[in-house]
Motif scaffolding. Structure first.
Motif, PDB file in Angstrom:
ATOM      1  N   GLY A 189       2.373   9.105   0.365  1.00  0.00           N
ATOM      2  CA  GLY A 189       3.156   9.292   1.885  1.00  0.00           C
ATOM      3  C   GLY A 189       4.673   8.701   0.808  1.00  0.00           C
ATOM      4  N   SER A 190       5.535   9.198   1.929  1.00  0.00           N
ATOM      5  CA  SER A 190       7.018   9.477   1.546  1.00  0.00           C
ATOM      6  C   SER A 190       7.955   7.980   2.210  1.00  0.00           C
ATOM      7  CB  SER A 190       7.658  10.776   1.714  1.00  0.00           C
ATOM      8  OG  SER A 190       7.444  10.769   3.488  1.00  0.00           O
ATOM      9  N   ARG A 191       9.303   8.362   1.812  1.00  0.00           N
ATOM     10  CA  ARG A 191       9.618   6.821   2.573  1.00  0.00           C
ATOM     11  C   ARG A 191       9.558   7.610   4.249  1.00  0.00           C
ATOM     12  NH1 ARG A 191      12.700   3.902  -0.786  1.00  0.00           N
ATOM     13  NH2 ARG A 191      12.905   4.745  -2.977  1.00  0.00           N
ATOM     14  N   GLN A 192      10.122   8.945   4.119  1.00  0.00           N
ATOM     15  CA  GLN A 192      10.064   8.805   5.491  1.00  0.00           C
ATOM     16  C   GLN A 192       8.848   8.840   6.603  1.00  0.00           C
ATOM     17  OE1 GLN A 192      10.975  13.228   6.195  1.00  0.00           O
ATOM     18  NE2 GLN A 192      11.486  12.901   8.894  1.00  0.00           N
ATOM     19  N   SER A 193       7.722   9.500   5.970  1.00  0.00           N
ATOM     20  CA  SER A 193       6.082   8.651   7.019  1.00  0.00           C
ATOM     21  C   SER A 193       5.608   7.634   6.286  1.00  0.00           C
ATOM     22  CB  SER A 193       5.054   9.868   5.726  1.00  0.00           C
ATOM     23  OG  SER A 193       4.639   9.198   4.435  1.00  0.00           O
ATOM     24  N   LEU A 194       6.330   6.979   5.655  1.00  0.00           N
ATOM     25  CA  LEU A 194       6.361   5.161   5.584  1.00  0.00           C
ATOM     26  C   LEU A 194       7.299   4.382   6.558  1.00  0.00           C
ATOM     27  CD1 LEU A 194       4.636   4.965   1.988  1.00  0.00           C
ATOM     28  CD2 LEU A 194       3.579   4.276   3.463  1.00  0.00           C
ATOM     29  N   GLY A 218       0.355  -1.226   0.494  1.00  0.00           N
ATOM     30  CA  GLY A 218       0.054  -0.068  -0.350  1.00  0.00           C
ATOM     31  C   GLY A 218       1.296   1.040  -0.131  1.00  0.00           C
ATOM     32  N   ASP A 219       0.163   2.878   0.036  1.00  0.00           N
ATOM     33  CA  ASP A 219       0.979   3.841   0.056  1.00  0.00           C
ATOM     34  C   ASP A 219       0.740   4.555   1.431  1.00  0.00           C
ATOM     35  OD1 ASP A 219      -1.357   6.447  -1.228  1.00  0.00           O
ATOM     36  OD2 ASP A 219      -2.110   3.954  -0.537  1.00  0.00           O
ATOM     37  N   ASN A 220       0.100   4.448   2.065  1.00  0.00           N
ATOM     38  CA  ASN A 220       0.062   5.343   3.062  1.00  0.00           C
ATOM     39  C   ASN A 220      -0.317   4.044   4.193  1.00  0.00           C
ATOM     40  OD1 ASN A 220      -2.778   4.388   3.290  1.00  0.00           O
ATOM     41  ND2 ASN A 220      -2.960   5.018   2.188  1.00  0.00           N
ATOM     42  N   ASN A 221       0.172   4.764   5.136  1.00  0.00           N
ATOM     43  CA  ASN A 221       0.222   4.533   6.400  1.00  0.00           C
ATOM     44  C   ASN A 221      -0.706   3.591   6.783  1.00  0.00           C
ATOM     45  OD1 ASN A 221       2.662   4.095   7.863  1.00  0.00           O
ATOM     46  ND2 ASN A 221       2.293   6.647   8.559  1.00  0.00           N
ATOM     47  N   HIS A 222      -2.223   3.636   6.792  1.00  0.00           N
ATOM     48  CA  HIS A 222      -3.190   2.820   7.312  1.00  0.00           C
ATOM     49  C   HIS A 222      -3.122   1.475   6.640  1.00  0.00           C
ATOM     50  CE1 HIS A 222      -5.548   5.948   8.282  1.00  0.00           C
ATOM     51  NE2 HIS A 222      -6.725   5.252   8.249  1.00  0.00           N
ATOM     52  N   ASP A 223      -2.552   1.344   6.039  1.00  0.00           N
ATOM     53  CA  ASP A 223      -2.564  -0.120   4.229  1.00  0.00           C
ATOM     54  C   ASP A 223      -1.117  -0.872   5.579  1.00  0.00           C
ATOM     55  OD1 ASP A 223      -3.595   0.370   2.584  1.00  0.00           O
ATOM     56  OD2 ASP A 223      -2.173   1.768   1.687  1.00  0.00           O
TER      57      ASP A 223
END
Length: 256
Positions: A214-219, A189-194
């Motif tokens: 998302g970004s590498r940092q946020s994920l 997935g592409d975001n932290n919910h995933d």
């Protein structure tokens, strides 16, 4: 769910849809403007306020990672816009947005040739599913449009009865439909919910992609790997099956 005592090979792949199979900026930024138009009843100033409240800069179209527009389901987006001033009931706006989202599948832009990718994955023996915060009808229309519907073992939207992200229910539903256990599943997935959905379900791997918001940092914290896009997934599975990880060691390449 049953949890294996040690890492075992991945045999099932559960994909998010928007920002993962579909390019988020190309597919959803235009839809977000239409969401605001509908929710504001053509009041441009209110529409801009609603976009800001749910995570998008109305001037640039940039969507904040893990915001309502990036990761929320239809009910959550509708509720957020009503709270920000949209003159609708939550139920009525949810219905209007679900109808919009189902139509929008016709204009979505895929990250790659999805029919070819899913056919390759199927030929390699993977069980395949899509779990999205969009409604189930929209997911199925997307799969039909891009030619991979026949490759799917499982489809789950926020309205399919498996719960909503980041809860683990969609992963458990995939396991029930395919006979797998969570250790055998990679959540993509592409975001932290995933990522949090995968982690809370005990998935064997959580893999983030950068074709969403998302970004590498946020994920980094919640993903085992962070890829540019789903075209890198096969090489990842070939190079790094879970059994290669040391028992009890974290497997995190999000910063690579």
């Amino acid at each position: 769910m049953i949890k294996a005592p040690h890492p075992i090979p991945i045999t099932g792949i559960l994909f998010d849809k928007d920002g993962t199979l579909l390019d988020y900026a190309k597919s959803w930024v235009p839809v977000n403007y239409e969401i605001a138009r509908i929710a504001s009843r053509d009041d441009a100033d209110l529409g801009a306020t609603l976009l800001r409240a749910t995570g998008m800069d109305p001037e640039t179209g940039v969507v904040t990672a893990d915001s309502l527009l990036a990761a929320g389901n239809t009910v959550e987006i509708a509720e957020g816009m009503v709270e920000a001033g949209a003159a609708w009931t939550r139920e009525a706006l949810t219905s209007a947005l679900d109808e919009l989202f189902s139509r929008s599948a016709a204009y979505a832009v895929p990250v790659t040739d999805l029919a070819a990718l899913f056919a390759t994955l199927r030929a390699r023996g993977y069980k395949l599913g899509v779990a999205s915060s969009d409604n189930e009808a929209s997911i199925r229309r997307t799969a039909e449009r891009f030619g991979f519907a026949d490759c799917l073992d499982y489809v789950a939207g926020y309205d399919s009865g498996y719960g909503v992200k980041p809860e683990p229910g969609m992963v458990y539903g995939f396991c029930a439909a395919t006979g797998l256990i969570p250790d055998e599943v990679v959540v993509v997935g592409d975001n932290n919910h995933d990522m949090h959905m995968g982690r809370s379900a005990g998935a064997g791997l959580t893999v983030a992609v950068l074709t969403g918001t998302g970004s590498r940092q946020s994920l980094a914290a919640a993903s085992d790997h962070c890829l540019a896009d789903i075209t890198e997934l096969l090489a990842l599975l070939d190079r790094h099956p879970p059994a290669e990880a040391g028992e009890g060691e974290p497997l995190n390449e999000a910063a690579v």
